[in-house]
Motif scaffolding. Structure first.
Motif, short mmCIF file in Angstrom:
data_model
loop_
_atom_site.label_atom_id
_atom_site.label_comp_id
_atom_site.label_asym_id
_atom_site.label_seq_id
_atom_site.Cartn_x
_atom_site.Cartn_y
_atom_site.Cartn_z
N SER A 82 10.99 44.55 53.30
CA SER A 82 9.63 45.14 52.68
C SER A 82 8.63 44.83 53.74
CB SER A 82 9.16 44.17 51.49
OG SER A 82 8.73 42.75 51.76
N GLY A 83 7.37 45.46 53.42
CA GLY A 83 6.33 45.58 54.41
C GLY A 83 6.04 43.96 54.93
N ASN A 84 5.82 43.19 54.02
CA ASN A 84 5.68 41.72 54.00
C ASN A 84 6.90 41.06 54.98
OD1 ASN A 84 3.82 39.29 53.70
ND2 ASN A 84 6.04 38.41 52.67
N MET A 85 8.20 41.30 54.65
CA MET A 85 9.06 40.79 55.30
C MET A 85 9.25 41.13 56.82
SD MET A 85 12.03 41.48 52.61
CE MET A 85 12.04 40.45 50.88
N ARG A 86 8.72 42.56 57.29
CA ARG A 86 8.65 42.98 58.34
C ARG A 86 7.65 42.32 59.21
NH1 ARG A 86 9.74 48.12 55.89
NH2 ARG A 86 7.52 48.44 55.98
N ARG A 87 6.32 41.97 58.57
CA ARG A 87 5.42 40.96 59.27
C ARG A 87 5.80 39.59 59.48
NH1 ARG A 87 2.21 36.97 57.58
NH2 ARG A 87 3.29 36.89 55.79
N VAL A 88 6.73 39.22 58.75
CA VAL A 88 7.47 37.60 58.91
C VAL A 88 8.14 37.72 60.06
CG1 VAL A 88 8.85 36.13 58.20
CG2 VAL A 88 7.35 37.16 56.50
N THR A 89 8.91 38.88 60.37
CA THR A 89 9.80 39.15 61.55
C THR A 89 8.95 39.18 62.86
OG1 THR A 89 11.63 40.07 60.06
CG2 THR A 89 11.55 40.66 62.62
N ARG A 90 7.80 39.76 62.74
CA ARG A 90 7.05 40.19 63.81
C ARG A 90 6.22 38.67 64.11
NH1 ARG A 90 5.36 44.92 61.20
NH2 ARG A 90 3.74 43.84 60.30
N LEU A 91 5.92 37.91 63.06
CA LEU A 91 5.45 36.81 63.57
C LEU A 91 6.40 35.73 64.16
CD1 LEU A 91 3.48 35.69 59.95
CD2 LEU A 91 2.31 36.03 62.22
N ASN A 92 7.52 35.83 63.95
CA ASN A 92 8.68 35.06 64.57
C ASN A 92 9.35 35.47 65.78
OD1 ASN A 92 8.56 32.46 62.91
ND2 ASN A 92 8.28 34.38 61.30
N GLY A 196 10.89 29.99 56.17
CA GLY A 196 11.95 30.03 55.08
C GLY A 196 12.56 31.51 54.86
N SER A 197 11.38 32.28 54.80
CA SER A 197 11.80 33.59 54.72
C SER A 197 12.41 34.30 56.02
CB SER A 197 10.63 34.44 54.32
OG SER A 197 9.88 34.12 53.17
#
Length: 248
Positions: A82-92, A196-197
C-alpha cells in the motif's frame, strides 16, 4: 505391544490457561517436539498445517469453544504494498539486513530487553534471562537464521553489511515453500520508523528473491487489536477448516 519410531511425533495437549489475545477466554495448545533426523520434514508439514515453532516445540491452538486464531501466509510474488507500506520502506532505506547463523550475542540480548521493557513489560517473556534468550535463538533442529538490521555505512557497498548499533532483528525459519518469521524485535526508541512493518515487508521481498511463494506470519486473531496488522498484507491465505483460502 505397539511401538513408535523415535522420529514419529507424539502430540500432547496443554491445560487451559488465560488467553493472551482475547480477554475472558481460555486457551489450550496441542504441541509436539521437533527433534531427530526428520525434524525439518516434520516442521514443514506442521507449519503448512498451521503450527508454529518455538525452540524444539511445534504448537497450535486447540481451544474447545474458540477458533479465532487463524494461520496466515502472504503470497510473496503477488504482494503489492500500500502507499503507507511504501512510505515505511522509504523511511528505512538506510537500513541493511544481514543474514547470519542463529547464534546469540550480548548486543542482541540488550536490544531484546529494551524492546520487552517498552512494548511487552507485562508479557510472559519479560522474565527471560540471557540463557533463556540463547535457548530461544539456538535451540532449533531446522533451518533457522537471524537477520540483523543496521544502518548503511561507508563500507556497505563493499561487503554488503550494515554498520553501527543493532536496530532490529528477526529469527527466521527457511522452509521449502517460504520463510517463517519466528520472532522479531527492534529498537523501541525508533517508533517513527514502523520497524515491525518494515521487517515484514523486507521478509516478503526476501521470500520473493529466493523464489519462495509464501511468508508465514503466524496467527491472525479476529477481535484482537494487537494482531490486526497481519490482515493488511494481501493477497494472503488463511488456514480455514476447508484448507488454505485466498483473501484479497
Amino acid at each position: 505391544m505397539t511401538s513408535h519410531p523415535r522420529d514419529a511425533p507424539q502430540f500432547y495437549l496443554t491445560a487451559p490457561s488465560p488467553c493472551p489475545y482475547l480477554e475472558g477466554r481460555e486457551e489450550r495448545k496441542v504441541f509436539t517436539h521437533i527433534v531427530g533426523r526428520r525434524a525439518r520434514e516434520i516442521n514443514e508439514v506442521l507449519t503448512q498445517g498451521g503450527f508454529r515453532r518455538s525452540q524444539t516445540i511445534a504448537y497450535r491452538p486447540a481451544c474447545e469453544s474458540c477458533r479465532a486464531c487463524i494461520s496466515v501466509r502472504v503470497l510473496a510474488d503477488e504482494f503489492v504494498p500500500s502507499g503507507n507500506m511504501r512510505r515505511v520502506t522509504r523511511l528505512n532505506r538506510d537500513l541493511v539486513g544481514t543474514t547470519i547463523p542463529n547464534q546469540p550475542t550480548s548486543e542482541q540480548y540488550g536490544l531484546f530487553r529494551r524492546y520487552l521493557a517498552a512494548r511487552h513489560h507485562e508479557g510472559g517473556m519479560v522474565d527471560m534471562t540471557v540463557l533463556d534468550y540463547a535457548m530461544m535463538v539456538e535451540d532449533s533442529h531446522v533451518e533457522t537464521r537471524i537477520v540483523e538490521y543496521r544502518r548503511r555505512g561507508p563500507d556497505t557497498a563493499i561487503h554488503g553489511r550494515g554498520q553501527g548499533p543493532l536496530v532490529a532483528l528477526c529469527l527466521t525459519d527457511e522452509l521449502s515453500d517460504g520463510l517463517s518469521m519466528v520472532y522479531s524485535f527492534f529498537d523501541p526508541e525508533l517508533a517513527a520508523r514502523s520497524l515491525g512493518s518494515y521487517l515484514i515487508l523486507d521478509h516478503i521481498a526476501r521470500a520473493r528473491a529466493k523464489g519462495l511463494p509464501f511468508l508465514y506470519l503466524g496467527y491472525w486473531v479476529e477481535g484482537s487489536r494487537k494482531m490486526d496488522y497481519k490482515a493488511r498484507y494481501r493477497p494472503q491465505q488463511r488456514l480455514l477448516s476447508t484448507g488454505w483460502a485466498r483473501m484479497e
